[in-house]
Design an enzyme around this catalytic site. Structure first.
Site, PDB file in Angstrom:
ATOM      1  N   GLY A 156      -4.534  -0.059 -10.300  1.00 51.42           N
ATOM      2  CA  GLY A 156      -6.091  -0.761 -10.211  1.00 51.42           C
ATOM      3  C   GLY A 156      -6.850   0.555  -9.877  1.00 51.42           C
ATOM      4  O   GLY A 156      -8.266   0.440 -10.278  1.00 51.42           O
ATOM      5  N   THR A 157      -6.233   1.448  -8.981  1.00 50.18           N
ATOM      6  CA  THR A 157      -7.326   2.383  -8.508  1.00 50.18           C
ATOM      7  C   THR A 157      -7.471   3.343  -9.782  1.00 50.18           C
ATOM      8  O   THR A 157      -8.640   4.025  -9.989  1.00 50.18           O
ATOM      9  CB  THR A 157      -6.361   3.238  -7.485  1.00 50.18           C
ATOM     10  N   GLN A 209      -9.005  -8.414  -5.754  1.00 42.79           N
ATOM     11  CA  GLN A 209      -8.329  -9.558  -4.986  1.00 42.79           C
ATOM     12  C   GLN A 209      -8.839 -11.120  -5.559  1.00 42.79           C
ATOM     13  O   GLN A 209      -8.008 -12.054  -5.131  1.00 42.79           O
ATOM     14  CB  GLN A 209      -9.231  -9.545  -3.884  1.00 42.79           C
ATOM     15  N   SER A 265      -5.684  -5.226 -10.539  1.00 44.29           N
ATOM     16  CA  SER A 265      -4.535  -4.674 -10.072  1.00 44.29           C
ATOM     17  C   SER A 265      -3.511  -5.531 -10.006  1.00 44.29           C
ATOM     18  O   SER A 265      -3.569  -6.698  -9.597  1.00 44.29           O
ATOM     19  CB  SER A 265      -4.513  -3.698  -8.941  1.00 44.29           C
ATOM     20  N   ALA A 266      -2.518  -5.531 -10.923  1.00 42.51           N
ATOM     21  CA  ALA A 266      -1.275  -6.710 -11.237  1.00 42.51           C
ATOM     22  C   ALA A 266      -0.636  -6.895 -10.071  1.00 42.51           C
ATOM     23  O   ALA A 266      -0.375  -8.082  -9.497  1.00 42.51           O
ATOM     24  CB  ALA A 266      -0.486  -6.164 -12.238  1.00 42.51           C
ATOM     25  N   HIS A 267      -0.385  -6.174  -8.908  1.00 37.98           N
ATOM     26  CA  HIS A 267       0.386  -6.354  -7.605  1.00 37.98           C
ATOM     27  C   HIS A 267      -0.296  -7.160  -6.838  1.00 37.98           C
ATOM     28  O   HIS A 267       0.166  -7.717  -5.689  1.00 37.98           O
ATOM     29  CB  HIS A 267       0.961  -4.857  -7.130  1.00 37.98           C
ATOM     30  N   CYS A 309      -7.223   1.461  15.277  1.00 40.67           N
ATOM     31  CA  CYS A 309      -5.951   1.940  16.197  1.00 40.67           C
ATOM     32  C   CYS A 309      -4.703   1.630  15.330  1.00 40.67           C
ATOM     33  O   CYS A 309      -3.784   1.909  15.756  1.00 40.67           O
ATOM     34  CB  CYS A 309      -5.944   0.947  17.350  1.00 40.67           C
TER      35      CYS A 309
END
Length: 460
Positions: A69-70, A177, A194-196, A320
């Site tokens: 996807g990136t 998403q 993105s498939a994952h 954090c």
């Protein structure tokens, strides 16, 4: 062990596993070849493209499979900017886009381009008027996610797309998403996913470019995937991605209603079970499976480790966490509490019992972390001894500066001030957030020899 981080990577869908195994035997050959094995691989690739295009709502010849996807985002932005370079070099993005979009925007600026970030409200949504005012005559491309990765807020894509269309500007939508959860918003010109994120295998992305959108591929030319994604196609993974996308969308209506009820349970019960919690993101216009909340006086990294030990896999946008030393750009843009941030994103199949066990485990875990950090258990008594105090928290990371502020606020009279010296970037968000939650006045930030001085006035 309940896995509650589907927004990062959803578990492999059973349909994806079956399709992957079958395609390993049938789809290993070069789909560009004319012999039998190549033709068989080409048939699998074409069928996967048609299935994915149907889910996206585009023509098969408008859709390209990428390595992630990136990569789809980077290729989509660079290709659209290059194709419209005669129009101008101005790019518009929202302040809460996925890091892949913001990294592309930074690279565009490094090459001499201009970027405008559209701010969001406290729920994480852009305003249509603010987005419209960011569009210019030299705007080559606009980007807007369908829903936020960290807090789940859905964006007004259709409305913004109408504004972009009226201005003659193509809109790239990051649908990573949301694609598995229902209909795709109308009006986009380019789409990345993105498939994952929906239960397909990692290493498969989608880039759709509408016909008529000016697009120029950057980098060396390649004969595969219309020249938009170089290299040999991973046909087994592509087949599994397309099969699982079709499967999850068939299940989406029933599963999203069920998960939304579970998320509503978390949203309503956590503030009552754990004191000093802020639930962030839009309560209505949001993804059905995702909820994010932040806990005062809590170290996010420690909290995630303790929840992991209790049997729950969650993630965080907190400053954090081990992956970053600065606040999440999403939480920062929203202006909400960043310390002790927890993102719960439920995968398909999550049960009522899983959520109930999480709600039972969370309060003692948070209490133990707060006790370890020396957080105040209750508001300090009013024993005014000085009209103003200075707390030196330099070199100490949040939530320590906020904890030290809470410990001494009762030592100044009503109307007195506490000045917190801190060089932690998160303090810029978390001290004002503490003031809002404790009904104290945040006076503002002043320069200091090191870091900044944050001034708080006691009101009660």
């Amino acid at each position: 062990m309940p896995y509650f981080d589907a927004a990062s990577a959803a578990p492999l869908h059973p349909v994806a596993r079956q399709a992957l195994h079958a395609a390993l035997d049938e789809g290993w050959a070069d789909p560009a070849r004319l012999y039998r094995e190549g033709r068989r691989a080409r048939l699998l690739l074409d069928a996967a493209r048609e299935a994915a295009a149907e889910a996206v709502g585009c023509r098969p010849d408008e859709l390209t499979f990428t390595s992630s996807g990136t990569r789809a985002v980077h290729s989509g932005i660079s290709g659209a900017l290059a194709g419209r370079r005669r129009v101008g070099r101005h790019l518009v993005v929202s302040a809460v886009e996925h890091s892949s979009v913001l990294h592309s925007a930074a690279a565009h600026e490094d090459r001499g381009g201009q970027v405008t970030e559209v701010p969001v409200d406290r729920a994480g949504a852009v305003g249509t008027e603010a987005y419209a005012s960011a569009l210019r005559e030299d705007t080559a491309l606009a980007c807007l996610q369908s829903a936020n990765h960290e807090v789940g807020t859905e964006q007004p894509v259709a409305e913004v797309a109408g504004l972009c269309r009226a201005a003659g500007v193509p809109l790239l939508m990051d649908a990573a998403q949301s694609l598995g959860w229902g209909p795709v918003p109308d009006g986009w010109s380019l789409l990345a996913a993105s498939a994952h994120k929906w239960g397909g295998p990692a290493g498969v992305g989608l880039l759709a470019v509408r016909k008529g959108v000016r697009f120029a591929v950057r980098g060396p030319a390649d004969e595969r995937e219309s020249g938009r994604a170089a290299g040999f196609e991973n046909i087994p993974a592509i087949v599994a991605a397309a099969a699982s996308l079709r499967a999850v969308r068939a299940e989406a209506a029933a599963e999203s209603a069920r998960l939304r009820a579970l998320v509503d349970r978390i949203r309503t019960r956590v503030p009552g079970l754990v004191p000093d919690v802020e639930v962030v993101g839009d309560p209505v216009r949001r993804l059905p499976h995702l909820v994010t909340f932040s806990c005062l006086y809590v170290d996010g990294e420690t909290l995630l480790h303790e929840l992991d030990r209790a049997g729950f896999s969650v993630s965080s946008g907190s400053s954090c966490t081990s992956s970053t030393l600065t606040p999440s750009h999403v939480l920062k843009a929203m202006g909400v509490l960043s310390e002790g941030n927890v993102r719960v994103s439920l995968p398909t199949g999550t049960t009522d019992e899983d959520v109930d066990r999480f709600l039972a485990a969370l309060p003692p875990v948070v209490a133990a972390v707060r006790e370890k950090l020396g957080a105040p258990a209750a508001a300090a008594p009013s024993a005014a001894s000085a009209p103003s105090l200075v707390v030196d928290a330099l070199g100490r990371r949040c939530p320590i500066p906020v904890i030290e502020l809470a410990k001494v606020i009762g030592e100044v009279p009503v109307g007195g001030t506490v000045t917190v010296l801190s060089d932690d970037e998160a303090a810029r968000l978390d001290i004002p957030a503490w003031c809002a939650m404790r009904e104290q006045e945040y006076v503002g930030e002043e320069p200091a020899d090191r870091g900044s001085a944050y001034v708080v006035r006691r009101l009660s």
